[in-house]
Motif scaffolding. Structure first.
Motif, short mmCIF file in Angstrom:
data_model
loop_
_atom_site.label_atom_id
_atom_site.label_comp_id
_atom_site.label_asym_id
_atom_site.label_seq_id
_atom_site.Cartn_x
_atom_site.Cartn_y
_atom_site.Cartn_z
N ALA A 1 0.77 -1.17 0.06
CA ALA A 1 0.03 -0.12 0.13
C ALA A 1 0.89 1.23 0.08
N TYR B 1 2.72 1.47 -3.48
CA TYR B 1 1.89 1.87 -4.86
C TYR B 1 0.79 2.90 -4.50
N ASP C 1 -6.03 1.49 0.35
CA ASP C 1 -5.12 3.14 -0.10
C ASP C 1 -5.78 3.52 -1.09
N GLY D 1 -4.13 1.79 -7.98
CA GLY D 1 -5.22 0.79 -8.20
C GLY D 1 -4.76 -0.41 -9.21
N LEU E 1 -2.47 -11.86 -9.32
CA LEU E 1 -1.73 -11.29 -8.36
C LEU E 1 -0.86 -12.09 -7.36
N ARG F 1 3.56 -9.53 -11.85
CA ARG F 1 3.67 -8.02 -11.67
C ARG F 1 2.71 -7.40 -12.81
N VAL F 2 2.07 -6.33 -12.17
CA VAL F 2 0.95 -5.85 -13.05
C VAL F 2 1.86 -4.78 -14.19
N ASP F 3 2.62 -4.12 -13.61
CA ASP F 3 3.57 -3.17 -14.71
C ASP F 3 4.99 -3.23 -14.20
N ARG G 1 6.47 0.03 -13.67
CA ARG G 1 6.29 0.85 -12.53
C ARG G 1 6.79 0.12 -11.36
N GLY H 1 7.53 -9.37 -7.31
CA GLY H 1 6.22 -9.94 -7.67
C GLY H 1 6.24 -11.37 -6.45
N ILE H 2 6.82 -11.13 -5.37
CA ILE H 2 6.80 -12.42 -4.58
C ILE H 2 5.89 -12.06 -3.26
N LEU I 1 2.66 -10.85 -2.67
CA LEU I 1 1.46 -11.38 -2.46
C LEU I 1 1.14 -13.04 -2.76
N SER I 2 2.33 -13.62 -2.99
CA SER I 2 2.30 -14.89 -3.08
C SER I 2 2.56 -15.51 -1.83
N PHE J 1 -7.11 -4.63 0.12
CA PHE J 1 -6.65 -6.16 0.08
C PHE J 1 -7.26 -6.32 1.64
P1 ADP Z 1 5.89 -6.74 -5.78
O1 ADP Z 1 6.87 -7.07 -4.59
O2 ADP Z 1 6.10 -6.57 -7.07
O3 ADP Z 1 4.90 -5.73 -5.11
P2 ADP Z 1 3.61 -8.47 -4.82
O4 ADP Z 1 3.35 -9.94 -5.14
O5 ADP Z 1 3.49 -7.93 -3.67
O6 ADP Z 1 4.93 -8.02 -5.76
O7 ADP Z 1 2.48 -7.60 -5.79
C1 ADP Z 1 2.18 -8.17 -7.21
C2 ADP Z 1 1.83 -6.68 -7.90
O8 ADP Z 1 0.29 -6.38 -7.42
C3 ADP Z 1 2.59 -5.73 -7.88
O9 ADP Z 1 3.63 -5.76 -8.78
C4 ADP Z 1 1.78 -4.71 -7.96
O10 ADP Z 1 1.67 -4.45 -9.48
C5 ADP Z 1 0.31 -5.03 -7.44
N1 ADP Z 1 -0.02 -4.52 -6.29
C6 ADP Z 1 0.25 -5.04 -5.11
N2 ADP Z 1 -0.32 -4.19 -3.91
C7 ADP Z 1 -0.81 -3.11 -4.82
C8 ADP Z 1 -1.41 -2.04 -4.12
N3 ADP Z 1 -1.56 -1.62 -2.90
N4 ADP Z 1 -1.94 -1.20 -5.02
C9 ADP Z 1 -1.78 -1.34 -6.51
N5 ADP Z 1 -1.10 -2.65 -6.85
C10 ADP Z 1 -0.53 -3.43 -6.00
#
Ligand code: ADP
Length: 432
Positions: free
Chosen positions: A334, A337, A362, A366, A375, A381-383, A386, A394-395, A397-398, A423
């Protein structure tokens, strides 16, 4: 029914002689021996003919019933035929039972089974084979297997007749499935095909390859940066104070990045190895979450407004280190991002009598809806661009997903691009 013993030829002859004896006396006394003998013979023939009619009727129109009552040798014949019929019927039932059991056994196998003969005509197949290969039963009985499975690889495998190695085949029904085909001889003129769905093994192998590629890629970037700075700082002559400070800062950042990645990977691998249930203790989460909220403030370094809405006294059974990891990842995401000036809300509240809900909201960047289901995949990773600014691999949330699975919970995500994300997950509360 009592079964008579077979009669001997002598026994039959004596019977006829005994029957004929009164006729012979009457014939001799009345001087009409020839006529009486003819009448006797006709009577015997009529008697036997009637018995043959009885037998014929029983065999063809009353099959399965008890045999008619026979007289003399016919009683033995009827009983003998009846006994044989019963023996055959019982053998047939035994055989049918064996076949039924064999089929049931083959149906219970987790693999598909198809039996075909030397001419490749299908003799039998089980339900799994029908589902995997698209065969129909009993419609396809007797149809050539290579007319039904026309994949070139399969035809080549059949023609090759070398079945030492299994064939890996894309399912003829759905190209997302990978099948393993093994063929073995069966009796003198039959072959059995064993079909296994190995899609899962394929996926694991693919995951392994992706994992190695991703880790290498993630480590390669900071290593390249560090190598560049090390080469630049090789000679102290052309190294002024300012350049050295910049090089040192970059190398320090990249080392931190690699360190964070390795720590995340280690903690993920530790969680993946642990089977459920993990060691847990009844804990009041409010203390831990208050500490984490304060840590969030120092991570944000005053760039965000951090609101903590934590209900004290809610007890839940947790593995503290795993749950801490999950919460830290959600909170730090949070912060990372959400652009400067944004608001982050950390909440832990009682939802109902048995449930507590933790949530991090947050008003940051978004996430587009199509990314949300993926995710929690490792390295997703989304972007890329970014995230490289924020340093994530990208680890995180896993790790959250695994930690929550150990607490019989799962992560829920609500997000709108450019508006923010939420979340959250639920935990079962312990009775106070
Ligand atoms: P990272 O270490 O890349 O943040 P995560 O597994 O924690 O990896 O998150 C995976 C992806 O989810 C991130 O790359 C990001 O794009 C998206 N993400 C996670 N949390 C948020 C958030 N609070 N707001 C926006 N995007 C998020």
């Amino acid at each position: 029914m009592a079964i008579n013993k077979p009669q001997s030829v002598w026994h039959s002859l004596i019977r006829i002689a005994l029957l004929y004896f009164p006729c012979w006396i009457i014939g001799s006394l009345t001087d009409s021996l020839s006529l009486i003998t003819i009448v006797f013979c006709i009577a015997i023939i009529v008697f036997h003919y009637l018995q043959i009619i009885k037998l014929n009727k029983w065999l063809w129109t009353e099959r399965g019933r008890y045999p008619p009552r026979g007289i003399g040798i016919w009683s033995n014949i009827f009983d003998g035929i009846y006994g044989q019929q019963r023996r055959f019927a019982s053998k047939r039932t035994d055989l049918a039972n064996i076949i039924r059991q064999f089929r049931k056994g083959a149906e219970a196998l987790p693999d598909g089974v198809v039996i075909f003969d030397n001419q490749r005509h299908i003799f039998w197949c089980n339900k799994i084979a029908q589902d995997m290969l698209g065969l129909k039963w009993p419609e396809d009985q007797g149809v050539r297997i290579d007319n039904l499975i026309r994949t070139p690889d399969f035809i080549a495998y059949l023609n090759n007749v070398n079945f030492d190695k299994p064939l890996e085949l894309v399912s003829p029904l759905n190209d997302h499935y990978i099948l393993e085909i093994r063929i073995a001889p069966f009796e003198s003129d039959k072959w059995v095909i064993i079909v296994r769905d190995i899609t899962h093994l394929y996926e694991i192998e693919q995951m392994r390859k992706d994992f190695i590629a991703n880790v290498s890629h993630e480590l390669k970037t900071p290593l390249t940066v560090m190598k560049g700075y090390l080469e630049m700082t090789e000679s102290l002559q052309n190294l002024d104070e300012k350049t050295w400070q910049q090089a040192h800062k970059m190398m320090y950042q990249q080392t931190n990045r690699m360190d964070a990645l390795v720590s995340q990977l280690l903690s993920l691998s530790k969680m993946e190895q642990k089977s459920n249930p993990v060691e847990k203790m009844t804990t009041d989460l409010s203390e831990l979450l208050t500490i984490l909220s304060n840590e969030a403030k120092s991570l944000s370094a005053g760039k965000h407004e951090i609101i903590a809405n934590i209900q004290p006294g809610l007890k839940t059974s947790i593995n503290e280190s795993e749950l801490r990891s999950a919460c830290v990842n959600l909170i730090s995401n949070a912060v990372r991002y959400t652009p400067e000036g944004g608001t982050i809300k950390i909440e832990w509240q009682q939802l109902d009598r048995q449930t507590g809900r933790f949530s991090v909201s947050d008003n940051g960047v978004g996430i587009d809806a199509n990314h949300i289901p993926r995710l929690t995949e490792r390295f997703y990773r989304v972007d890329e661009a970014r995230t490289s600014n924020t340093g994530g691999a990208g680890i995180g949330l896993s790790i959250v997903k695994h930690a929550l699975a150990h607490h019989n919970s799962y992560l829920k995500i609500e997000s709108t691009p450019n508006k923010g994300s939420r979340f959250f997950f639920d935990l079962k509360l312990e009775n106070n």
